[in-house]
Design a protein around this motif. Sequence first.
Motif, PDB file in Angstrom:
ATOM      1  N   HIS A 187       2.589  -5.662  -2.148  1.00  0.00           N
ATOM      2  CA  HIS A 187       2.204  -6.028  -0.781  1.00  0.00           C
ATOM      3  C   HIS A 187       2.048  -7.547  -0.670  1.00  0.00           C
ATOM      4  O   HIS A 187       2.514  -8.166   0.302  1.00  0.00           O
ATOM      5  N   GLU A 188       1.388  -8.142  -1.664  1.00  0.00           N
ATOM      6  CA  GLU A 188       1.190  -9.594  -1.663  1.00  0.00           C
ATOM      7  C   GLU A 188       2.534 -10.313  -1.647  1.00  0.00           C
ATOM      8  O   GLU A 188       2.738 -11.282  -0.904  1.00  0.00           O
ATOM      9  N   ARG A 189       3.427  -9.834  -2.494  1.00  0.00           N
ATOM     10  CA  ARG A 189       4.756 -10.436  -2.595  1.00  0.00           C
ATOM     11  C   ARG A 189       5.504 -10.343  -1.262  1.00  0.00           C
ATOM     12  O   ARG A 189       6.121 -11.307  -0.797  1.00  0.00           O
ATOM     13  N   LEU A 190       5.435  -9.175  -0.644  1.00  0.00           N
ATOM     14  CA  LEU A 190       6.122  -8.950   0.630  1.00  0.00           C
ATOM     15  C   LEU A 190       5.537  -9.816   1.742  1.00  0.00           C
ATOM     16  O   LEU A 190       6.274 -10.411   2.538  1.00  0.00           O
TER      17      LEU A 190
ATOM     18  N   GLY B 243      -8.965  -8.894  -1.374  1.00  0.00           N
ATOM     19  CA  GLY B 243      -9.823  -8.548  -2.494  1.00  0.00           C
ATOM     20  C   GLY B 243      -9.349  -7.375  -3.325  1.00  0.00           C
ATOM     21  O   GLY B 243     -10.045  -6.936  -4.239  1.00  0.00           O
ATOM     22  N   ALA B 244      -8.162  -6.855  -3.032  1.00  0.00           N
ATOM     23  CA  ALA B 244      -7.654  -5.700  -3.769  1.00  0.00           C
ATOM     24  C   ALA B 244      -7.191  -6.106  -5.178  1.00  0.00           C
ATOM     25  O   ALA B 244      -6.654  -7.195  -5.381  1.00  0.00           O
ATOM     26  N   ASP B 245      -7.395  -5.208  -6.116  1.00  0.00           N
ATOM     27  CA  ASP B 245      -6.860  -5.396  -7.462  1.00  0.00           C
ATOM     28  C   ASP B 245      -5.340  -5.317  -7.407  1.00  0.00           C
ATOM     29  O   ASP B 245      -4.770  -4.583  -6.595  1.00  0.00           O
ATOM     30  N   ALA B 246      -4.659  -6.047  -8.268  1.00  0.00           N
ATOM     31  CA  ALA B 246      -3.189  -6.115  -8.233  1.00  0.00           C
ATOM     32  C   ALA B 246      -2.538  -4.749  -8.346  1.00  0.00           C
ATOM     33  O   ALA B 246      -1.477  -4.500  -7.764  1.00  0.00           O
ATOM     34  N   ASP B 247      -3.167  -3.837  -9.105  1.00  0.00           N
ATOM     35  CA  ASP B 247      -2.579  -2.516  -9.310  1.00  0.00           C
ATOM     36  C   ASP B 247      -3.109  -1.461  -8.334  1.00  0.00           C
ATOM     37  O   ASP B 247      -2.712  -0.293  -8.410  1.00  0.00           O
TER      38      ASP B 247
END
Length: 346
Positions: free
Chosen positions: A297-300, A316-320
């Motif tokens: 999501h971050e990448r997009l 604040g979400a963890d990467a996974d």
Amino acid sequence: MFFASDNAGPAHPQVMQHVMDANAGYAASYGADDLMRGVEAKVREIFEAPEAAVYLVATGTAANALALACHTQPWQTVFCSPVSHIHEDECNAPEFYSSGAKLTLVPGGDKMAPDALRASIEGEESRGVHGPQRGPVSITQVTERGSVHSLEELRALTGIAQEFGLPVHLDGARFANAMVRLGCSAAEMTWKSGVDVVSFGGTKNGCMGVEAVVLFDPAKAWEFELRRKRGAHLFSKHRYLSAQMAGYLEKDLWLETARAANDACTYLTAGLRARGVAFLHEPQANMIFARFPARIHERLHAAGAKYYIWEGTLEGADADEMLAARLVCDWSITREQIDLFLSHFE
């Protein structure tokens, strides 16, 4: 990479050309324009309903609320899905335009189950004058979760409504997408399956802003006209609504755009599935609900992709952490845009 909504895409050039062509000289107002006569004839032909009453409004909310108001008394209740647009996204417009009728949410998901509908109907008219009386059943096609009712599923629901003498409304904001998916006719998906009135969508499928209300009982026509005027949804320069719908229907553009949106969604679905993405609902038309890691999501988002995060929050979400997204394809989305979107999963 715009997948936020099929409301956000451009109007089709054919629709825009019809509006430009209509913008010359003078035309009768309030729906008495010649273009509207052609639209009425074409809609009746498409629905195989020569006696149907056909009216245009600018929004889906107006179409749903006015259509339901013509079939609902203030002391009645409308039976609908808990995630129906009339419940979640119309700011109580159906209740307002029906002068206070309520909504009864049939337990379950985006599709009403026949047994649940029957139980909900039987649960009303149980308190005499103290409780709501039974009113219309409203079905959404395509549902708000991207599912399509089969003709058998539609007929199972309308059959129960008919047992209780209740009219049936079909919210067809994505009507064409559902029809293309089923490979059926407009008549088969409506009056031949027991539907009394349909909101026939154009805005999400290539128009600027126009929806048709098709009443298969012409006895309801005058009431609709009065409610539309009283509700401030009768356009004086109506020809611009008529022109949109005329362009939309010409040479089956409405089916062409729906097919393009559905095909794009199928392509995107296959690409996501190949990358191991899990789906909340099986995509059946032009809408996807999928869950994938926050890092993607971050990448997009960094790459400029536009869509709604449906469950959870990116902040604040963890990467996974797995977050759900709603992705909607409109008629104009290209495979190049979809491929670019998918490249961020690799």
